[in-house]
Write a protein that holds these residues in place. Structure first.
Motif, PDB file in Angstrom:
ATOM      1  N   ALA A 132      -8.192   0.724  -6.574  1.00  0.00           N
ATOM      2  CA  ALA A 132      -8.990  -0.408  -6.115  1.00  0.00           C
ATOM      3  C   ALA A 132      -8.289  -1.726  -6.403  1.00  0.00           C
ATOM      4  O   ALA A 132      -8.381  -2.684  -5.631  1.00  0.00           O
ATOM      5  N   HIS A 133      -7.577  -1.771  -7.535  1.00  0.00           N
ATOM      6  CA  HIS A 133      -6.859  -3.002  -7.901  1.00  0.00           C
ATOM      7  C   HIS A 133      -5.805  -3.352  -6.872  1.00  0.00           C
ATOM      8  O   HIS A 133      -5.691  -4.502  -6.438  1.00  0.00           O
ATOM      9  N   LEU A 134      -5.011  -2.360  -6.464  1.00  0.00           N
ATOM     10  CA  LEU A 134      -3.943  -2.623  -5.503  1.00  0.00           C
ATOM     11  C   LEU A 134      -4.501  -3.045  -4.153  1.00  0.00           C
ATOM     12  O   LEU A 134      -4.009  -3.997  -3.523  1.00  0.00           O
ATOM     13  N   VAL A 135      -5.559  -2.354  -3.686  1.00  0.00           N
ATOM     14  CA  VAL A 135      -6.181  -2.720  -2.416  1.00  0.00           C
ATOM     15  C   VAL A 135      -6.723  -4.144  -2.476  1.00  0.00           C
ATOM     16  O   VAL A 135      -6.502  -4.960  -1.568  1.00  0.00           O
ATOM     17  N   ASN A 136      -7.421  -4.486  -3.560  1.00  0.00           N
ATOM     18  CA  ASN A 136      -7.996  -5.813  -3.708  1.00  0.00           C
ATOM     19  C   ASN A 136      -6.919  -6.885  -3.803  1.00  0.00           C
ATOM     20  O   ASN A 136      -7.022  -7.946  -3.177  1.00  0.00           O
ATOM     21  N   ALA A 137      -5.880  -6.638  -4.596  1.00  0.00           N
ATOM     22  CA  ALA A 137      -4.818  -7.626  -4.770  1.00  0.00           C
ATOM     23  C   ALA A 137      -4.097  -7.905  -3.453  1.00  0.00           C
ATOM     24  O   ALA A 137      -3.819  -9.063  -3.105  1.00  0.00           O
ATOM     25  N   LEU A 138      -3.789  -6.853  -2.697  1.00  0.00           N
ATOM     26  CA  LEU A 138      -3.096  -7.033  -1.422  1.00  0.00           C
ATOM     27  C   LEU A 138      -3.972  -7.759  -0.401  1.00  0.00           C
ATOM     28  O   LEU A 138      -3.525  -8.689   0.270  1.00  0.00           O
ATOM     29  N   SER A 139      -5.233  -7.339  -0.297  1.00  0.00           N
ATOM     30  CA  SER A 139      -6.119  -7.983   0.681  1.00  0.00           C
ATOM     31  C   SER A 139      -6.378  -9.440   0.314  1.00  0.00           C
ATOM     32  O   SER A 139      -6.428 -10.311   1.175  1.00  0.00           O
ATOM     33  N   PHE A 140      -6.523  -9.710  -0.980  1.00  0.00           N
ATOM     34  CA  PHE A 140      -6.745 -11.089  -1.408  1.00  0.00           C
ATOM     35  C   PHE A 140      -5.529 -11.958  -1.096  1.00  0.00           C
ATOM     36  O   PHE A 140      -5.660 -13.091  -0.621  1.00  0.00           O
ATOM     37  N   PHE A 449     -12.535  -9.495   4.177  1.00  0.00           N
ATOM     38  CA  PHE A 449     -12.009  -9.435   2.820  1.00  0.00           C
ATOM     39  C   PHE A 449     -13.067  -9.563   1.723  1.00  0.00           C
ATOM     40  O   PHE A 449     -12.954  -8.914   0.687  1.00  0.00           O
ATOM     41  N   ASN A 450     -14.075 -10.405   1.914  1.00  0.00           N
ATOM     42  CA  ASN A 450     -15.025 -10.672   0.837  1.00  0.00           C
ATOM     43  C   ASN A 450     -16.227  -9.738   0.829  1.00  0.00           C
ATOM     44  O   ASN A 450     -16.717  -9.359  -0.234  1.00  0.00           O
ATOM     45  N   ALA A 451     -16.734  -9.389   2.016  1.00  0.00           N
ATOM     46  CA  ALA A 451     -17.939  -8.557   2.071  1.00  0.00           C
ATOM     47  C   ALA A 451     -17.742  -7.183   1.413  1.00  0.00           C
ATOM     48  O   ALA A 451     -18.553  -6.779   0.569  1.00  0.00           O
ATOM     49  N   PRO A 452     -16.694  -6.425   1.756  1.00  0.00           N
ATOM     50  CA  PRO A 452     -16.520  -5.126   1.079  1.00  0.00           C
ATOM     51  C   PRO A 452     -16.211  -5.268  -0.402  1.00  0.00           C
ATOM     52  O   PRO A 452     -16.638  -4.432  -1.211  1.00  0.00           O
ATOM     53  N   TRP A 472     -11.775   2.295  -4.547  1.00  0.00           N
ATOM     54  CA  TRP A 472     -10.797   1.987  -3.496  1.00  0.00           C
ATOM     55  C   TRP A 472     -11.211   2.563  -2.137  1.00  0.00           C
ATOM     56  O   TRP A 472     -10.929   1.956  -1.101  1.00  0.00           O
ATOM     57  N   VAL A 473     -11.896   3.695  -2.132  1.00  0.00           N
ATOM     58  CA  VAL A 473     -12.367   4.258  -0.858  1.00  0.00           C
ATOM     59  C   VAL A 473     -13.363   3.307  -0.199  1.00  0.00           C
ATOM     60  O   VAL A 473     -13.295   3.034   1.009  1.00  0.00           O
ATOM     61  N   GLY A 474     -14.316   2.773  -0.973  1.00  0.00           N
ATOM     62  CA  GLY A 474     -15.288   1.840  -0.429  1.00  0.00           C
ATOM     63  C   GLY A 474     -14.646   0.574   0.109  1.00  0.00           C
ATOM     64  O   GLY A 474     -15.020   0.087   1.184  1.00  0.00           O
ATOM     65  N   LEU A 475     -13.679   0.032  -0.623  1.00  0.00           N
ATOM     66  CA  LEU A 475     -12.993  -1.182  -0.174  1.00  0.00           C
ATOM     67  C   LEU A 475     -12.292  -0.968   1.164  1.00  0.00           C
ATOM     68  O   LEU A 475     -12.422  -1.778   2.089  1.00  0.00           O
ATOM     69  N   VAL A 476     -11.527   0.105   1.261  1.00  0.00           N
ATOM     70  CA  VAL A 476     -10.771   0.370   2.485  1.00  0.00           C
ATOM     71  C   VAL A 476     -11.711   0.621   3.660  1.00  0.00           C
ATOM     72  O   VAL A 476     -11.547   0.053   4.755  1.00  0.00           O
ATOM     73  N   ALA A 477     -12.721   1.473   3.451  1.00  0.00           N
ATOM     74  CA  ALA A 477     -13.645   1.805   4.539  1.00  0.00           C
ATOM     75  C   ALA A 477     -14.446   0.580   4.977  1.00  0.00           C
ATOM     76  O   ALA A 477     -14.668   0.364   6.179  1.00  0.00           O
ATOM     77  N   GLY A 478     -14.892  -0.243   4.024  1.00  0.00           N
ATOM     78  CA  GLY A 478     -15.647  -1.442   4.373  1.00  0.00           C
ATOM     79  C   GLY A 478     -14.827  -2.417   5.189  1.00  0.00           C
ATOM     80  O   GLY A 478     -15.308  -2.967   6.194  1.00  0.00           O
TER      81      GLY A 478
END
Length: 584
Positions: A132-140, A449-452, A472-478
């Motif tokens: 989840a950290h990597l997904v969040n950091a990249l998207s941010f 980026f912010n809603a998920p 991380w699954v929720g972040l990517v799918a959202g």
């Protein structure tokens, strides 16, 4: 002896500025660069550069918290919304900001500040692990580059309107100015400049509202002119009743049902987009994390909520005035196509404030107003870049690429990241130029980026059973679901949208964000029950129910007078914003 030749500015300038106007702008830039030089003398390590040494008082971080958001969204975006939709645009403040800011201060800041994390993605890593950290950091990081491009585009548009320079030259010059003081002084320079910029912005835009209202006969004159324009162009302009009342907001959402409009505003904007932005966006949270105590960190967004609720009167109201007073904007609102504009591609709602300044302000005040706009866009861009360099250095390079180097090495990476982000923003600025109302583009990005992120974050903070895999699954799918809705809508991606769904404008963004939130929550719950959660000991300081109360408050705050305590201040702010909703 022959007279020296006079160098003429380009003839296609939108603003007829005089020497006094340029002098005011030059004085402001001297202050900005001076603050950067002074702040650089106090940068000795990466904590000083990225988090200002955690040493600033609440009133400074509170004003910086708001000033960091007084960029494209507040100034050009909201004036464009005011010109296009009218009073329903206030929902971005009174429904789409204040409640979430109060929640951030009362509930969430103790977790951020108490855990001593350096960024929101770092908090995600502690709660959910590296996925989840990597997904969040990249998207941010991607989001900040795109949004910095918006601020830079509008900053370059002002330089173009003032000097007549080609937009690409204006972009480079504007980027160089912002780059100089962030590279020198880091977050401290950005924050102190943001405090200066807050006062400059208010002082420059308030006269525009007052003089514009005087020109059209006060508030009643504005209402009369909006009714006349709506009656004259019934097929192109929303009914006056929708423009002059904030509820139910049909003009803003584009929904034909008032019930669905209210649901979209309250759930899509007021809950998903708003809480997603204000409670998890590191651009804002970073200002509170630079404060000197947990009490100051909690009060930072709450102090900021008081000026925030009155910003519509210097952004949205001028846009409404421009739509009836400025011929070019009135023609665009009536469905016409007008050549010119700050971008040179035609007049758009984004130009409402610039044209109103041209028609209403005398020289001197004109220079002050231009300075205010430049300050706003510089504050917004600086906030995006200072957050980007922190996440890139700490959350990506130090965590995944090159570990265990000396602190000075990561400080250099942060400075080089600042340069790289500024250069990239010059190119992402081109994307912003494709939208006549910049808010449509911004809300689309926030939905992605912010809603998920908010869905993952809030579920993980209040439900200890949620697992790392679910994060991380929720972040990517959202995120993917929001992108899908945008592509299926009529115009969220411009001409690339397929038009399968009868959704357009900012209403499409509300639906995309809501979809991302629901998909994220549902999948996170399903995956959590199929995977193993963390132990109680691992969740202390990360989950509300597992964290002792004494870790979430400053014991000394109980001795403060009521106006210095977090919860009473939040209650006063909430009452005021409820009153404003009833009045308008």
């Amino acid at each position: 002896m022959a007279a020296a030749p006079v160098v003429a500015l380009a003839s296609d300038t939108l603003i007829d500025a005089h020497a006094v106007d340029y002098l005011l702008i030059a004085i402001y830039f001297a202050f900005v660069l001076g603050i950067g030089v002074l702040a650089s003398r106090r940068v000795s390590d990466s904590v000083d550069f990225f988090l200002s040494g955690r040493s600033l008082p609440a009133w400074v971080t509170g004003l910086a918290f708001i000033s960091a958001n007084l960029g494209a969204v507040e100034i050009m975006g909201m004036s464009a919304n005011g010109a296009q939709f009218g009073l329903p645009s206030v929902h971005y403040f009174w429904i789409g900001a204040i409640p979430a800011m109060l929640f951030l201060g009362v509930v969430m800041m103790p977790f951020y500040y108490g855990s001593k994390v350096r960024s929101v993605p770092e908090f995600m890593r502690r709660r959910f692990g590296p996925g989840a950290h990597l997904v969040n950091a990249l998207s941010f990081a991607i989001a900040q580059l795109l949004i910095a491009g918006i601020n830079l585009y509008l900053l370059g548009s002002i330089v173009h309107a003032l000097l007549g320079w080609p937009l690409w030259i204006a972009l480079i010059v504007a980027a160089a100015i912002v780059l100089s003081y962030i590279t020198l002084g880091g977050l401290r320079a950005a924050i102190y400049n943001e405090v200066l910029q807050f006062f400059v912005i208010v002082a420059s835009l308030a006269p525009l509202t007052l003089l514009g209202l005087h020109r059209i006969g006060g508030w009643s004159g504005l209402e009369d002119k909006i009714r006349s324009a709506a009656s004259a162009h019934p097929g192109d302009i929303a009914p006056a009743s929708q423009q002059l009342n904030s509820w139910p907001g049909d003009a803003l959402t584009g929904f034909s049902s008032s019930f669905l409009s209210v649901v979209g505003i309250v759930f899509g904007l007021g809950f998903v987009l708003s809480f997603g932005y204000w409670t998890t966006n590191f651009v804002e949270v970073q200002r509170a994390m630079a404060s000197d105590s947990i009490s100051s960190a909690r009060k930072t967004p709450i102090i900021g909520s008081f000026p925030k609720m009155f910003i519509p009167f210097i952004t949205i109201v001028p846009g409404m005035i421009a739509a009836v007073l400025v011929k070019e904007i009135a023609d665009v609102k009536a469905g016409g196509s007008v050549p010119g504009g700050a971008s040179g591609k035609g007049v758009a709602f984004n130009d409402a404030l610039i044209y109103l300044m041209r028609d209403v302000l005398p020289n001197g005040l004109l220079g002050l107003a231009i300075t205010g706009l430049l300050a706003a866009f510089m504050a917004g861009m600086a906030a995006n870049i200072s957050a980007f360099n922190t996440v890139l250095s700490y959350d990506l390079v130090q965590t995944y690429v090159i570990k265990d180097r000396e602190d000075s090495w990561y400080l250099r990476i942060g400075r080089w990241a600042t340069v790289a982000a500024t250069v990239i923003a010059i190119f992402t600025a081109g994307l912003a130029s494709n939208f006549s109302n910049i808010m449509n583009y911004l809300q689309t990005l926030f939905g992605f980026f912010n809603a998920p992120l908010f869905a993952t974050f809030i579920l993980g903070m209040f439900w200890k059973r949620m697992t790392a895999t679910a994060g991380w699954v929720g972040l990517v799918a959202g995120t993917l679901s929001a992108v899908t809705v945008a592509f299926l809508s009529e115009d969220a991606f411009g001409s690339a949208s397929l038009g399968v769904l009868n959704l357009s404008g900012q209403g499409a963004s509300f639906v995309a964000a809501s979809t991302a939130f629901v998909v994220d929550i549902v999948l996170s719950v399903i995956v959590s029950y199929a995977t193993r959660p963390k132990t109680h000991e691992e969740l202390v300081g990360l989950v509300y129910s597992e964290t002792p109360r004494e870790d979430l408050v400053d014991a000394a705050e109980a001795t403060y007078p009521w106006y210095r305590r977090t919860v009473p201040l939040a209650c006063v702010s909430l009452v005021l914003v409820i009153i404003l909703n009833f009045l308008f």
